[in-house]
Design an enzyme around this catalytic site. Structure first.
Site, PDB file in Angstrom:
ATOM      1  N   GLY A  60       0.822  -1.207   0.000  1.00 45.88           N
ATOM      2  CA  GLY A  60       0.000   0.000   0.000  1.00 45.88           C
ATOM      3  C   GLY A  60       0.856   1.258   0.000  1.00 45.88           C
ATOM      4  O   GLY A  60       0.531   2.254  -0.660  1.00 45.88           O
ATOM      5  N   ASN A 110      -7.370   4.214   9.410  1.00 43.80           N
ATOM      6  CA  ASN A 110      -6.852   2.976   9.990  1.00 43.80           C
ATOM      7  C   ASN A 110      -7.004   2.915  11.505  1.00 43.80           C
ATOM      8  O   ASN A 110      -7.096   1.836  12.080  1.00 43.80           O
ATOM      9  CB  ASN A 110      -5.391   2.760   9.595  1.00 43.80           C
ATOM     10  CG  ASN A 110      -4.555   4.002   9.751  1.00 43.80           C
ATOM     11  OD1 ASN A 110      -4.851   5.046   9.164  1.00 43.80           O
ATOM     12  ND2 ASN A 110      -3.507   3.919  10.552  1.00 43.80           N
ATOM     13  N   GLN A 132      -7.530   0.528   3.907  1.00 42.09           N
ATOM     14  CA  GLN A 132      -8.380  -0.058   4.974  1.00 42.09           C
ATOM     15  C   GLN A 132      -9.807  -0.291   4.519  1.00 42.09           C
ATOM     16  O   GLN A 132     -10.563  -0.989   5.200  1.00 42.09           O
ATOM     17  CB  GLN A 132      -8.384   0.856   6.212  1.00 42.09           C
ATOM     18  CG  GLN A 132      -7.045   0.954   6.907  1.00 42.09           C
ATOM     19  CD  GLN A 132      -6.594  -0.359   7.555  1.00 42.09           C
ATOM     20  OE1 GLN A 132      -7.371  -1.308   7.717  1.00 42.09           O
ATOM     21  NE2 GLN A 132      -5.336  -0.427   7.924  1.00 42.09           N
ATOM     22  N   SER A 145      -3.875  -2.806  -0.513  1.00 41.13           N
ATOM     23  CA  SER A 145      -2.753  -3.603  -0.013  1.00 41.13           C
ATOM     24  C   SER A 145      -3.210  -5.019   0.303  1.00 41.13           C
ATOM     25  O   SER A 145      -4.261  -5.213   0.934  1.00 41.13           O
ATOM     26  CB  SER A 145      -2.212  -2.931   1.259  1.00 41.13           C
ATOM     27  OG  SER A 145      -1.233  -3.741   1.853  1.00 41.13           O
ATOM     28  N   GLY A 146      -2.399  -6.012  -0.104  1.00 44.82           N
ATOM     29  CA  GLY A 146      -2.785  -7.407   0.062  1.00 44.82           C
ATOM     30  C   GLY A 146      -2.914  -7.853   1.507  1.00 44.82           C
ATOM     31  O   GLY A 146      -3.851  -8.577   1.864  1.00 44.82           O
ATOM     32  N   THR A 176      10.514  -7.541 -12.561  1.00 45.78           N
ATOM     33  CA  THR A 176       9.818  -8.799 -12.863  1.00 45.78           C
ATOM     34  C   THR A 176       8.700  -9.016 -11.847  1.00 45.78           C
ATOM     35  O   THR A 176       8.901  -8.828 -10.644  1.00 45.78           O
ATOM     36  CB  THR A 176      10.826  -9.971 -12.829  1.00 45.78           C
ATOM     37  OG1 THR A 176      11.851  -9.664 -13.775  1.00 45.78           O
ATOM     38  CG2 THR A 176      10.168 -11.286 -13.185  1.00 45.78           C
ATOM     39  N   CYS A 205       5.864   4.801  20.832  1.00 52.85           N
ATOM     40  CA  CYS A 205       6.826   5.089  21.888  1.00 52.85           C
ATOM     41  C   CYS A 205       8.149   5.444  21.233  1.00 52.85           C
ATOM     42  O   CYS A 205       8.856   4.565  20.751  1.00 52.85           O
ATOM     43  CB  CYS A 205       6.983   3.866  22.782  1.00 52.85           C
ATOM     44  SG  CYS A 205       8.059   4.157  24.163  1.00 52.85           S
TER      45      CYS A 205
HETATM   46  N1  PLP Z   1      -2.639   3.326   4.192  1.00 50.23           N
HETATM   47  C1  PLP Z   1      -3.332   2.963   5.274  1.00 50.23           C
HETATM   48  C2  PLP Z   1      -4.611   3.655   5.596  1.00 50.23           C
HETATM   49  C3  PLP Z   1      -2.862   1.923   6.093  1.00 50.23           C
HETATM   50  O1  PLP Z   1      -3.553   1.568   7.177  1.00 50.23           O
HETATM   51  C4  PLP Z   1      -1.633   1.288   5.754  1.00 50.23           C
HETATM   52  C5  PLP Z   1      -1.081   0.222   6.622  1.00 50.23           C
HETATM   53  O2  PLP Z   1      -1.424   0.110   7.772  1.00 50.23           O
HETATM   54  C6  PLP Z   1      -0.962   1.703   4.601  1.00 50.23           C
HETATM   55  C7  PLP Z   1      -1.492   2.727   3.848  1.00 50.23           C
HETATM   56  C8  PLP Z   1       0.328   1.062   4.191  1.00 50.23           C
HETATM   57  O3  PLP Z   1       0.101  -0.201   3.628  1.00 50.23           O
HETATM   58  P1  PLP Z   1       1.327  -1.259   3.522  1.00 50.23           P
HETATM   59  O4  PLP Z   1       1.563  -1.777   4.891  1.00 50.23           O
HETATM   60  O5  PLP Z   1       0.826  -2.312   2.589  1.00 50.23           O
HETATM   61  O6  PLP Z   1       2.479  -0.520   2.957  1.00 50.23           O
END
Ligand code: PLP
Length: 385
Positions: A72, A151, A179, A199-200, A237, A325
């Protein structure tokens, strides 16, 4: 001790179907999809099937609008940096104060290189003021990047309305849907969205695979230069096993979304209600009417979220806090700070995020253990009389 995993916005368990579908591409079918010979070339059709499966989940018209990436974060970087650099004139970059670092990072990168950057406020429920957005996009061509769902709180943004406003003034709209994908139905072809990231590993595929939807006609400069893979948008690739896994995960999400989300939402609501009833000084953060079905973000006044997490961890329960933290100082979540959550609550927030693998027993275990943890920490808190 059984692990009770309630941190699915961080990452998810790989589905059995996904792992099984990937196996042939880690064993016998290891060819390069760009090869001319049959051994490599036969793999290409599986990459294209996966592209169709991703397109189908998000409702894209044409699978060629999907570019595979490594995650992502890469999708967001490609959309924001690649999108801004492909525009005729450097655009005004607009985003919000509650974005993931994978959006704010590339936005700040562009700001450091002379692009104008505006970060929009949210209200106490984590919502954008669309009149303020309109005022900002009026100022010239923009590239606006706003998340589909947050998130930390699960708050859903009105991406259709945001995209309309951005388009009215000739801008480009990117939605970070990492998300949202798989949790809410979407048909991107009918929405004013030019670029969309997913994101997978948030939808039961492995870590290390993502995708960017690039609407036909939208220009994006590649970040990774080299070969002509992914129609010249991302050299390298193809990661065939992971691409196949992402496709299957998308297929599963599309097929089961309604049923699973209804069950997951009922579990989330029972967990949330139980916590509010049994833990004094607790309250939910974010807009309760427009939220992902799997997420709840709860503040426990006068105690530290990290202490709660550690004590839950001792009992096999995995959750998370927005706080990080860093170098000995406890920094409260930028999302909750942007929402002006009170000082006594901002440090004591916990995110529980569920998935289809959670059960009633998981919820019961949290409702048995958490009140004891909160009570104990309150007894130790110097802030409680
Ligand atoms: N965007 C949001 C809203 C996310 O919650 C996250 C990951 O927590 C990401 C982007 C990043 O995704 P990735 O962990 O696949 O790089």
């Amino acid at each position: 001790m059984r692990t009770i995993y309630l941190d699915n916005n961080a990452t998810t368990q790989i589905a059995d179907e996904v792992r099984e579908a990937m196996m042939p591409f880690l064993t016998d079918l290891w060819g390069n999809p760009s090869s001319m010979h049959t051994f490599g070339g036969q793999v290409k059709k599986y990459v294209e099937i996966a592209r169709e499966q991703v397109a189908a989940l998000i409702g894209a018209n044409d699978p060629q609008e999907i570019t595979f990436t490594s995650c992502g974060s890469e999708s967001n970087n490609l959309a924001i940096r690649g999108g801004a650099e492909a525009m005729d004139k450097p655009p005004h970059i607009i985003t919000s104060k509650v974005e993931h670092a994978a959006v704010s990072g590339p936005c700040h990168y562009l700001e450091d290189r002379g692009f104008r950057l505006t970060k929009l406020d949210v209200d106490e429920k984590g919502r954008l003021d669309l009149d303020v957005l309109r005022r900002e996009v009026k100022t010239g061509k923009t590239l606006t990047s706003i998340m589909w769902a947050n998130n930390e709180t699960g708050v859903i943004f009105p991406v259709g309305l945001i995209g309309e406003i951005v388009h009215e003034f000739g801008g480009i709209f990117h939605a970070d849907a990492v998300q949202a994908v798989g949790k809410i139905p979407m048909k991107v072809s009918e929405l004013p969205i030019d670029l969309l990231s997913l994101s997978g590993h948030k939808i039961h595929a492995p870590k290390g695979i993502g995708a960017l939807y690039i609407r036909r006609g939208t220009q994006v400069k590649p970040l990774i230069l080299g070969g002509h893979q992914e129609r010249g948008r991302r050299a390298g690739t193809e990661n065939v096993p992971y691409i196949v896994g992402l496709g299957v995960a998308c297929n599963l999400a599309k097929k089961n979304m309604e049923e699973e989300n209804t069950r997951v939402k009922a579990l989330r609501d029972r967990l949330e209600k139980g916590i509010l009833e049994t833990c004094s000084g607790s309250h939910v953060n974010g807009d309760l009417t427009c939220r992902l079905p799997n997420t709840t973000n709860i503040s426990f006044d006068y105690i530290e979220g990290e202490a709660i997490l550690l004590m839950l961890d001792d009992r096999g329960i995995c959750a998370s806090t927005g706080s990080a933290c860093a170098s000995g100082s406890l920094e409260p979540s930028h999302v909750l700070r942007a929402m002006h959550v009170a000082g006594v609550s901002v440090h004591g927030s916990i995110r529980f995020s569920l998935s289809k693998y959670n059960t009633e027993e998981d919820v019961d275990a949290v409702l048995t253990e958490l009140p004891k943890v909160v009570k104990r920490l309150r007894e130790l808190s110097p802030f409680v009389a």
